[in-house]
Every structure is written in structure tokens, then in C-alpha cells.
Design a protein around this motif. Structure first.
Motif: not given
Length: 291
Positions: A9-22, A47-60
């Protein structure tokens, strides 16, 4: 088989995304969804960042508000993601929250007309077509992508009202339903989507994605209740779920039985452990859903 995912959820700061995506990738979650909510975080950039940080999860991304975007830009960005991360990007478009659109001077007189024109042009461009159109909102003159996706991709539409749901059936490849949709609402949505598909003779599969407001762990019941009340739907039966993996899996199955193909667990805005929530979805709920 019902697909399962979770929302960052975007209530979280953008810098939190990497850890959650991983965590989502490592735990085996099928889909991680992002929101382009004004005025928090951009859908394509995250979405681009999350996809780049991961290998298999689909990002919507659910959803990109079409009043903010020229359809050619949407197509270019979507095609770029699909070329760089084949089979892993899932993009949905929608009307956008009208008050937010008004704040930026982008509110359309006819959101339905705009969404229809955007969907038709976007799907054509992503399909490699050269498009010329002079609609009320979408106007293209001999436009084609130099780098369209190499394989067919789905374009989803967010919809709530009857006309929007019929339009999704007519012009989109799938539909995204909000967390304010109980099982009976999913059944109703399916009927309206199918009416739209029948009106245009479409017979291919149409994926329905439904968000499910979910709370688990300490204070789950209170957090769920508070959010439903804040959304003005506290008295609507069968909305959201609070409890352990068994309770959540049961709610997922009820939505699937009503017609959902994919259920995306939506944490409350005050979820205390986003990484733990994603791991809970992947490691505890998912085995019960496929069992």
C-alpha cells in the motif's frame, strides 16, 4: 486454481518497497500489487523497481488513472515493462478518483467515454497495431510502437458500477474489483462483465481480480473494523477478513467460488509488519487455498 497475491500500500514510504518485494519473491508469492494513489507513489516507477529487484513474482499496478495519461505514454511504458520483464507485469487502468482528478485539472466530463477510448487504443497499440483515431478524448494520428510486447499481454480495467463493468467485459482483458466487493458483489460483477462480452462477441477468458481487506495478528479484528468504518462500509456484510490463515483462506475461497480468478490480500493501512504480511500470505494462506 485461484491466484493469490498481496498489496504494497502506498501509505508506506517508497523506500520500503524493496524489502517487501524481495520477501514476496523469496516466499513464493504469486503477485505483488501496487497502487498509483494521488499523491503518493507512481505506478510505473514502483512497478519497474519491484520487477528489477525480483526474479519471479508478478507485479501488478491497480490502477493507472487514465485522465492523467496520454494513451501513447501508457502504451510505451507498458510495452517497456513487458519487454524487459516478459510475463511478469500486470497493468490495470481506470477512471481514477474523480476528486483527485479534479485537483489536477484532469477531470473528464464523461469518465466512461474516456476509459473506453483509452482501453481500445491501448490494447491496439500493445498488440502492435498502427492506430489513427479521433475520439472525444483519445486522438492518435498514425501511431505505432517501435517496441511492442513480443507476446500478447492483458490489459485490465478497474470497475465498480454497472456501466463500467459492462465496458470492462467489452473492451478489457480482465477486471479489477475493489475490497468493497463481497462475494455477492463478485457474482453480480461477473454477470455484468459477461453481458459486455456477449454484446461484442468476445469468448476468450476474462480474469477477475478482487482485493480482500485482510488483518491478521494482534488487534486484527479492531484494525479491520476501523478501516471498514472509515471507508463507510462498516455495516456491509461479508467484507474483509480478520484472523489466522484458516480464516483468511476461507474468505479467499468464498470469493473464488463467487467468480474471482485472483484474490489479492489488502492489508489495513496501519498494518504493523508489511514484510510479515506478505510472508503470511505466501507461506500460510497459499497452501490452504490450493489444498
Amino acid at each position: 486454481m485461484t491466484g493469490l497475491g498481496a498489496v504494497f500500500r502506498p501509505q508506506l514510504a517508497p523506500e520500503r518497497l524493496r524489502a517487501v518485494a524481495r520477501v514476496a519473491d523469496e516466499a513464493g508469492l504469486e503477485e505483488l500489487w501496487l497502487w498509483e494513489d494521488c499523491f503518493r507513489e507512481g505506478g510505473i516507477s514502483t512497478a519497474a523497481a519491484a520487477l528489477a529487484w525480483t526474479e519471479r513474482v508478478r507485479v501488478g499496478v491497480g490502477l493507472l488513472p487514465v485522465p492523467l495519461r496520454n494513451v501513447a505514454v501508457t502504451a510505451m511504458e507498458a510495452a517497456t515493462l513487458h519487454r524487459m520483464f516478459p510475463g511478469r507485469a500486470v497493468l490495470g487502468v481506470g477512471h481514477g478518483v474523480q476528486d483527485w482528478m479534479g485537483q489536477v485539472g484532469a477531470r473528464a466530463e464523461s469518465p466512461l467515454t474516456l476509459l473506453r477510448e483509452h482501453l481500445v487504443a491501448l490494447r491496439a497499440l500493445l498488440g502492435g497495431e498502427r492506430v489513427t483515431t479521433k475520439g472525444r478524448y483519445v486522438r492518435l494520428d498514425d501511431v505505432a510502437l517501435d517496441w511492442p510486447p513480443e507476446q500478447a499481454v492483458e490489459v485490465l480495467a478497474g470497475a465498480t458500477g454497472p456501466r463500467s463493468l459492462r465496458l470492462a467485459g467489452e473492451a478489457a482483458d480482465g477486471t479489477v474489483l475493489t475490497a468493497n466487493t463481497p462475494p455477492d458483489g463478485v457474482r453480480r460483477a461477473r454477470r455484468l462483465i459477461d453481458e459486455g462480452r456477449a454484446a461484442t462477441g468476445r469468448s476468450e477468458a476474462h480474469r477477475v481480480v478482487v482485493y480482500l481487506l485482510t488483518a491478521t495478528g494482534p488487534g486484527a479484528d479492531e484494525r479491520l473494523r476501523d478501516e471498514l468504518v472509515a471507508e463507510g462500509v462498516g455495516d456491509v456484510p461479508d467484507l474483509g477478513v480478520a484472523g489466522d490463515a484458516e480464516a483468511v483462506a476461507g474468505a479467499v475461497r468464498r470469493l473464488a467460488e463467487a467468480g474471482a480468478d485472483t484474490v489479492i490480500l489488502q492489508p489495513t493501512g496501519d498494518e504493523p509488519d508489511p514484510e510479515g504480511f506478505v510472508r503470511f500470505a505466501a507461506e500460510q494462506v497459499r497452501p490452504l487455498v490450493v489444498a
